[in-house]
Design a protein around this motif. Structure first.
Motif, PDB file in Angstrom:
ATOM      1  N   UNK A   1       9.479  92.305   2.119  1.00 11.77           N
ATOM      2  CA  UNK A   1      10.851  92.197   1.619  1.00 11.77           C
ATOM      3  C   UNK A   1      11.596  93.532   1.564  1.00 11.77           C
ATOM      4  N   UNK A   2      10.949  94.655   1.206  1.00 15.41           N
ATOM      5  CA  UNK A   2      11.706  95.919   1.206  1.00 15.41           C
ATOM      6  C   UNK A   2      12.295  96.274   2.569  1.00 15.41           C
ATOM      7  N   UNK A   3      11.548  96.011   3.632  1.00 10.24           N
ATOM      8  CA  UNK A   3      12.080  96.281   4.972  1.00 10.24           C
ATOM      9  C   UNK A   3      13.235  95.326   5.267  1.00 10.24           C
ATOM     10  N   UNK A   4      13.045  94.051   4.967  1.00  7.81           N
ATOM     11  CA  UNK A   4      14.058  93.029   5.201  1.00  7.81           C
ATOM     12  C   UNK A   4      15.353  93.360   4.468  1.00  7.81           C
ATOM     13  N   UNK A   5      15.243  93.620   3.164  1.00  9.54           N
ATOM     14  CA  UNK A   5      16.446  93.916   2.387  1.00  9.54           C
ATOM     15  C   UNK A   5      17.033  95.276   2.736  1.00  9.54           C
ATOM     16  N   UNK A   6      16.194  96.218   3.163  1.00  8.70           N
ATOM     17  CA  UNK A   6      16.689  97.523   3.584  1.00  8.70           C
ATOM     18  C   UNK A   6      17.564  97.428   4.818  1.00  8.70           C
ATOM     19  N   UNK A   7      17.123  96.651   5.806  1.00  6.41           N
ATOM     20  CA  UNK A   7      17.911  96.471   7.027  1.00  6.41           C
ATOM     21  C   UNK A   7      19.223  95.755   6.706  1.00  6.41           C
ATOM     22  N   UNK A   8      19.146  94.724   5.860  1.00  8.11           N
ATOM     23  CA  UNK A   8      20.368  94.016   5.469  1.00  8.11           C
ATOM     24  C   UNK A   8      21.321  94.937   4.708  1.00  8.11           C
TER      25      UNK A   8
END
Length: 118
Positions: A46-53
């Protein structure tokens, strides 16, 4: 509008897939999810996912803030999904044209400029 909604949903899914694949390089995560079929480790990506978003959202916010400063009206951004990097960017339509080339330049570069600061 339905195409824009479909593109947004696809971009969110491809961004999640990107986060999942990027985190799959972690041996513990790979062992747990792929070999043991234990999906309880999936939230670790999730940190990567939310970081890209978040970077994409800040990029668009940069355009909107500077456009407001120059009284340029922008439409809603339509994200372009990408399997490789989650999102390939967005198409943001101009609803009114900038009065000067300087305003156009500033609106255009404000998104990438803010993204680089992050």
């Amino acid at each position: 509008k339905s195409l824009a909604a479909f593109s947004t949903i696809c971009s969110i899914l491809t961004t999640f897939t990107y986060g999942l694949s990027a985190y799959a390089l972690n041996p513990t995560f790979f062992q747990s999810v792929v070999k043991e079929n234990d999906i309880t480790a999936v939230p670790l990506c999730f940190p990567i996912f939310f970081g890209v978003l978040a970077v994409s959202a800040l990029h668009e916010l940069g355009h909107f803030v500077v456009a407001k400063r120059y009284d340029v009206k922008l439409g809603l951004p339509v994200p372009i999904p990408s399997v490789q990097v989650g999102g390939f960017g967005s198409i943001t339509p101009l609803r009114s044209f900038p009065s000067t080339r300087t305003a156009l330049f500033d609106v255009a570069l404000s998104g990438p400029g803010l993204s680089m600061l992050v």
